[in-house]
Design a protein around this motif. Structure first.
Motif, short mmCIF file in Angstrom:
data_model
loop_
_atom_site.label_atom_id
_atom_site.label_comp_id
_atom_site.label_asym_id
_atom_site.label_seq_id
_atom_site.Cartn_x
_atom_site.Cartn_y
_atom_site.Cartn_z
N ALA A 76 3.17 90.56 8.28
CA ALA A 76 4.16 89.71 7.60
C ALA A 76 4.88 88.85 8.65
CB ALA A 76 5.16 90.55 6.83
N THR A 77 5.44 87.73 8.18
CA THR A 77 6.25 86.86 9.03
C THR A 77 7.59 86.61 8.33
OG1 THR A 77 4.32 85.74 9.95
CG2 THR A 77 6.41 84.59 10.13
N VAL A 78 8.67 86.80 9.07
CA VAL A 78 10.01 86.51 8.55
C VAL A 78 10.66 85.52 9.51
CG1 VAL A 78 12.27 87.46 7.96
CG2 VAL A 78 10.20 88.81 7.53
N ASN A 79 11.18 84.42 8.96
CA ASN A 79 11.77 83.37 9.79
C ASN A 79 13.10 82.94 9.18
OD1 ASN A 79 12.37 80.55 10.69
ND2 ASN A 79 10.51 80.82 11.88
N ASN A 80 14.17 83.03 9.97
CA ASN A 80 15.49 82.64 9.49
C ASN A 80 16.01 81.39 10.19
OD1 ASN A 80 16.24 83.53 12.04
ND2 ASN A 80 18.03 84.67 11.31
N GLY A 81 15.12 80.62 10.81
CA GLY A 81 15.55 79.47 11.59
C GLY A 81 16.28 78.42 10.78
N MET A 82 15.93 78.26 9.51
CA MET A 82 16.56 77.23 8.66
C MET A 82 17.51 77.83 7.63
SD MET A 82 15.54 74.24 9.67
CE MET A 82 15.82 73.14 8.28
N GLY A 83 17.61 79.16 7.57
CA GLY A 83 18.51 79.78 6.60
C GLY A 83 18.36 81.29 6.63
N GLY A 84 19.41 81.98 6.20
CA GLY A 84 19.42 83.43 6.25
C GLY A 84 18.37 84.08 5.37
N VAL A 85 17.94 85.27 5.80
CA VAL A 85 17.01 86.09 5.01
C VAL A 85 17.70 87.41 4.72
CG1 VAL A 85 14.77 87.26 4.96
CG2 VAL A 85 14.98 85.00 6.04
N PHE A 86 17.93 87.68 3.44
CA PHE A 86 18.62 88.89 2.99
C PHE A 86 17.65 89.70 2.13
CE2 PHE A 86 21.73 85.56 3.61
CZ PHE A 86 22.76 86.17 4.30
N ILE A 87 17.29 90.88 2.58
CA ILE A 87 16.37 91.76 1.86
C ILE A 87 17.14 93.00 1.45
CG2 ILE A 87 14.23 93.10 2.00
CD1 ILE A 87 13.31 91.08 4.19
N GLY A 88 17.14 93.30 0.16
CA GLY A 88 17.94 94.40 -0.36
C GLY A 88 17.38 95.77 -0.04
N GLU A 89 17.88 96.77 -0.75
CA GLU A 89 17.48 98.16 -0.53
C GLU A 89 16.24 98.51 -1.36
OE1 GLU A 89 20.87 100.58 -1.39
OE2 GLU A 89 22.06 99.73 0.27
N HIS A 90 15.43 99.42 -0.81
CA HIS A 90 14.22 99.91 -1.49
C HIS A 90 13.28 98.76 -1.87
CE1 HIS A 90 15.95 103.97 -1.86
NE2 HIS A 90 17.09 103.35 -2.14
N VAL A 91 13.11 97.83 -0.95
CA VAL A 91 12.21 96.68 -1.13
C VAL A 91 10.95 96.90 -0.31
CG1 VAL A 91 11.93 94.19 -0.73
CG2 VAL A 91 14.12 95.08 -1.56
N ARG A 92 9.80 96.52 -0.87
CA ARG A 92 8.54 96.56 -0.13
C ARG A 92 8.05 95.13 0.05
NH1 ARG A 92 4.62 100.47 0.81
NH2 ARG A 92 6.49 101.72 1.02
N VAL A 93 8.05 94.66 1.31
CA VAL A 93 7.51 93.35 1.66
C VAL A 93 6.07 93.59 2.11
CG1 VAL A 93 7.72 91.35 3.18
CG2 VAL A 93 9.79 92.48 2.33
N GLY A 94 5.12 93.11 1.32
CA GLY A 94 3.73 93.50 1.48
C GLY A 94 3.04 92.90 2.69
N ILE A 95 1.81 93.37 2.92
CA ILE A 95 0.98 92.92 4.04
C ILE A 95 0.76 91.42 3.94
CG2 ILE A 95 -1.35 93.06 5.02
CD1 ILE A 95 -1.39 96.01 4.11
N GLY A 96 0.99 90.72 5.06
CA GLY A 96 0.69 89.30 5.14
C GLY A 96 1.67 88.37 4.43
N ASN A 97 2.83 88.89 4.03
CA ASN A 97 3.83 88.03 3.39
C ASN A 97 4.43 87.04 4.39
OD1 ASN A 97 5.57 89.65 0.66
ND2 ASN A 97 3.42 89.75 1.16
#
Length: 204
Positions: A76-97
């Protein structure tokens, strides 16, 4: 005026700060930022897990929050360069997101494989200027609690998906989804909604 605001207001200081944080023409932070700044600036909840083979391209000038007992899977890739990323509780961010902020994800959300959520769009209006040099625009994506986003779906900038909704695999979501809805297609449209009167999901 805070020190952070002074940097934002001064073009030279802003450019210097960006070069210190990440290599020129790159979107990922320098190693010293990943090791010595991000762990103290960003929030990672109890029991949360970021798998080893991920790209967490987060910088200290925008928030990154991973809620308790949430997992970001490999590749997976997470990028906050242009804005915040807020991921809640008990979340599954899958393969390759791919999650590009601004993005806000509620609790108990399931995101299957190879889903793309991008809260930014590249400018293209000036035909005499390369698209890569035109200003970007951002609009927050908001996934409310208890949603399921199917594999290979695309969620475009500014879209909100209401509580307990399902996005079918391969869908391209370009407009808001009401709560308790199932959407499918390109562009995605509502195919079912929950009817509290009969306590069933009904075709639209």
């Amino acid at each position: 005026m805070s020190f952070k605001e002074k940097i934002k207001q001064n073009a030279r200081l802003k450019q210097l700060a960006l070069r210190l944080l990440m290599p020129e023409n790159q979107a990922r932070p320098r190693l010293w930022v990943r090791w010595f700044v991000n762990p103290f600036y960003h929030h990672k909840g109890k029991g949360s897990l970021i798998r080893r083979r991920t790209r967490i391209d987060v910088l200290p000038f925008n928030p990154f929050v991973l809620g308790a007992h949430s997992t970001i899977e490999d590749f997976a890739t997470v990028n906050n360069g242009m804005g915040g990323v807020f991921i809640g509780e008990h979340v599954r961010v899958g393969i390759g997101n791919v999650l590009i902020g601004p993005v806000r994800i509620g609790n108990h959300v399931i995101i299957a494989q190879n889903v793309v959520m991008s809260g930014l769009n590249h400018g293209y209006q000036d035909p005499d200027m390369p698209i890569s040099l035109q200003p970007c625009e951002t609009a927050e994506i908001n996934i409310e609690a208890d949603c399921w986003i199917g594999a290979n779906a695309v969620i475009t900038a500014g879209v909100s998906i209401g509580k307990h909704s399902v996005v079918a695999g391969g869908s391209v979501v370009t407009r808001d989804v009401p709560p308790f809805s199932i959407v499918a297609g390109n562009p995605a449209r509502i195919i079912k909604q929950f009817d509290p009167g009969s306590n069933t999901w009904k075709k639209v």
